[in-house]
Write an enzyme that holds these catalytic residues in place. Structure first.
Site, PDB file in Angstrom:
ATOM      1  N   GLN A  47       0.828  -1.198   0.000  1.00  0.00           N
ATOM      2  CA  GLN A  47       0.000   0.000   0.000  1.00  0.00           C
ATOM      3  C   GLN A  47       0.866   1.254   0.000  1.00  0.00           C
ATOM      4  O   GLN A  47       0.514   2.257  -0.629  1.00  0.00           O
ATOM      5  CB  GLN A  47      -0.925  -0.001   1.220  1.00  0.00           C
ATOM      6  CG  GLN A  47      -1.704   1.273   1.456  1.00  0.00           C
ATOM      7  CD  GLN A  47      -2.646   1.620   0.318  1.00  0.00           C
ATOM      8  OE1 GLN A  47      -2.999   0.766  -0.490  1.00  0.00           O
ATOM      9  NE2 GLN A  47      -3.071   2.881   0.261  1.00  0.00           N
ATOM     10  N   GLU A  48       2.003   1.195   0.659  1.00  0.00           N
ATOM     11  CA  GLU A  48       2.885   2.358   0.737  1.00  0.00           C
ATOM     12  C   GLU A  48       3.605   2.629  -0.580  1.00  0.00           C
ATOM     13  O   GLU A  48       3.653   3.769  -1.059  1.00  0.00           O
ATOM     14  CB  GLU A  48       3.926   2.147   1.845  1.00  0.00           C
ATOM     15  CG  GLU A  48       3.358   2.115   3.268  1.00  0.00           C
ATOM     16  CD  GLU A  48       2.961   3.495   3.766  1.00  0.00           C
ATOM     17  OE1 GLU A  48       3.167   4.486   3.043  1.00  0.00           O
ATOM     18  OE2 GLU A  48       2.439   3.580   4.902  1.00  0.00           O
TER      19      GLU A  48
END
Length: 488
Positions: A342-343
């Site tokens: 997600q990052e």
């Protein structure tokens, strides 16, 4: 408490028996007294006394038998006395999934946990290998509620009670993008299912019925080219399409509903379940839970292809480090990998518009706080990111249990712990539960940057489920073995 809605069966029949005995004793005494005082007037009544006595004794015997074997329509008191709500279901992304060593998460787990709380009892979940095993367990009285994943008009559910629907869905005809469909198309469905009847009625091709099939079984058959089509609900396919990037929807079929299955003739428990689901629908609980555990647009056609490509090409470069750091903090490495995806999409060179960088996208201050010198180094970045997440977990109060603890820690990882603390304070102020993420997330919306944090938690959860699916395509938990999960 919902449990107070039903009078326990044994108590009910015992009271009836005592009442009947008292009436009979009083009646006998009166008859004897009147017969002695007025022998002529009560001669006829005395003649019928023996017949009335035999009838009374027969009624008492019947009541005694009922006391020993209460009607199955009043078995909710068995559940209340046991102190456990026993649920059996097929584990999966639309029902419940393992969370850590002994925890559980998922739409059905959240709903049933709330029902158990309202009944003031613990929740016990038993996994089953397929829907047929769930049905058999319910018929044998080995469970109270079953999560089958079958649509309500499935003929296999005919002898069970059903709750009010918890989900409106649609059946979909699924195909392979690249395979050529034969002249006599073969459509895989679960044996004796509503899907089989739908396909036969609409004449899409010849039906291949597979006994004890699960959604994973059917999709695997289609993906391998063994059949031309399969039929699933939209929710089941959406939850699995990240692992089957070459499969897509050919057409929508008919609408369908999903409900809890309840053991036969247990109408009291059915009424309690219906009242609970009706309330959850009216107050928005069901809608919020369904939205949180849905797939959204995360795994659209492009997202599926990208995710699969990254799993094959990027994840192997860092998987060892994810496992090493996750083991150090006693967490699932797939959760740590999901945070990283997600990052940065597992891109060590990723840089955000605000200047955070590296595979875990750390700020300069966080990197310094975690004691690393080079946040662009993947090994250092994963070390610092996992340690920072563990710090957030440690700050969450002990009263918050899993999976709520994870969701709050993820929100804190994204926007800072003080914002989560503020949201918990608002939650308590408005009379909601500050230990439940579903309540806290509602009040988090009042804070700045909350939208970003809420999306962040949901996206990490989706990637986490997808990574779990990759390693457990045919069975989510040890589904061939009975393994009880108790949620207090």
């Amino acid at each position: 408490m919902l449990g107070k809605l039903a009078l326990p069966a044994k108590r009910c029949y015992s009271r009836c028996t005592v009442f009947f005995v008292c009436v009979y004793v009083f009646y006998t005494a009166v008859i004897q007294a009147l017969t002695m005082r007025f022998p002529t007037a009560f001669a006829t009544l005395r003649q019928h006394h023996q017949r009335l006595w035999r009838g009374a004794m027969l009624s008492l015997c019947l009541l005694a038998l009922l006391n020993l074997h209460p009607s199955k329509q009043y078995t909710l008191d068995e559940v209340l006395e046991r102190g456990q709500l026993r649920v059996i279901g097929v584990a999966g992304p639309t029902t419940f999934l393992p969370h850590g060593d002994a925890g559980v998460r998922g739409l059905q787990y959240e709903l049933l946990r709330q029902l158990a709380d309202e009944l003031n009892m613990s929740l016990v979940i038993e996994q089953a290998p397929n829907a047929d095993a769930v049905i058999s367990a319910l018929k044998a009285g080995e469970a109270d509620i079953g999560i089958t994943g079958l649509v309500n008009d499935d003929p296999r559910l005919a002898k069970l009670l059903l709750s009010h629907p918890y989900l409106e869905t649609r059946l979909q005809l699924i195909k392979h993008r690249q395979h050529t469909v034969s002249d006599e198309a073969k459509i895989a469905v679960s044996a004796n299912s509503a899907e089989a009847q739908t396909v036969l009625h609409q004449q899409y091709g010849s039906v291949v019925e597979i006994r004890h099939a699960t959604p994973d079984t059917l999709l695997s058959e289609l993906n391998a080219g063994e059949v031309d089509y399969t039929v699933l609900t939209d929710s089941e396919f959406a939850a699995r399409r990240m692992s089957f990037p070459d499969l897509t929807i050919k057409t929508e079929l008919n609408n369908a509903q999903l409900s809890w299955a309840i053991r036969p003739r247990d109408k009291t428990l059915q009424r309690v379940a219906n009242r609970f689901l009706d309330t959850a629908t009216k107050d928005g609980t069901l809608k919020r839970l369904t939205a949180f555990y849905s797939q959204g647009n995360t795994f659209n056609s492009f997202g599926v292809m990208t995710f699969q490509k990254d799993i094959q090409q990027r994840l192997p470069l860092y998987q060892t480090q994810f496992k090493k750091q996750a083991d150090k903090h006693d967490m699932d490495w797939r959760l740590l990998a999901a945070i990283a995806y997600q990052e940065s999409k597992w891109d060590v060179a990723a840089v955000s518009p605000t200047g955070v960088t590296g595979i875990m996208m750390l700020t300069k201050s966080t990197a310094k706080e975690m004691g690393i010198a080079n946040r662009n180094n993947p090994q250092q970045s994963i070390l610092a990111g996992s340690a920072y997440y563990q710090r957030m977990i440690d700050k969450i109060p002990a009263t918050v249990h899993e999976p709520d603890r994870t969701w709050m820690a993820l929100a804190a990882y994204n926007m800072g712990y003080r914002h989560v603390l503020k949201a918990r304070e608002l939650t308590a102020r408005y009379g909601d539960d500050p230990d439940k993420w579903l309540d806290v997330s509602r009040h988090l919306r009042q804070l700045p940057r909350s939208g970003q944090a809420l999306v962040y938690v949901q996206e990490v959860r989706r990637y986490y489920d997808a990574l779990l699916l990759e390693g457990n395509r045919h069975h989510w938990m040890a589904s061939l073995d009975k393994k009880w999960v108790v949620a207090e």
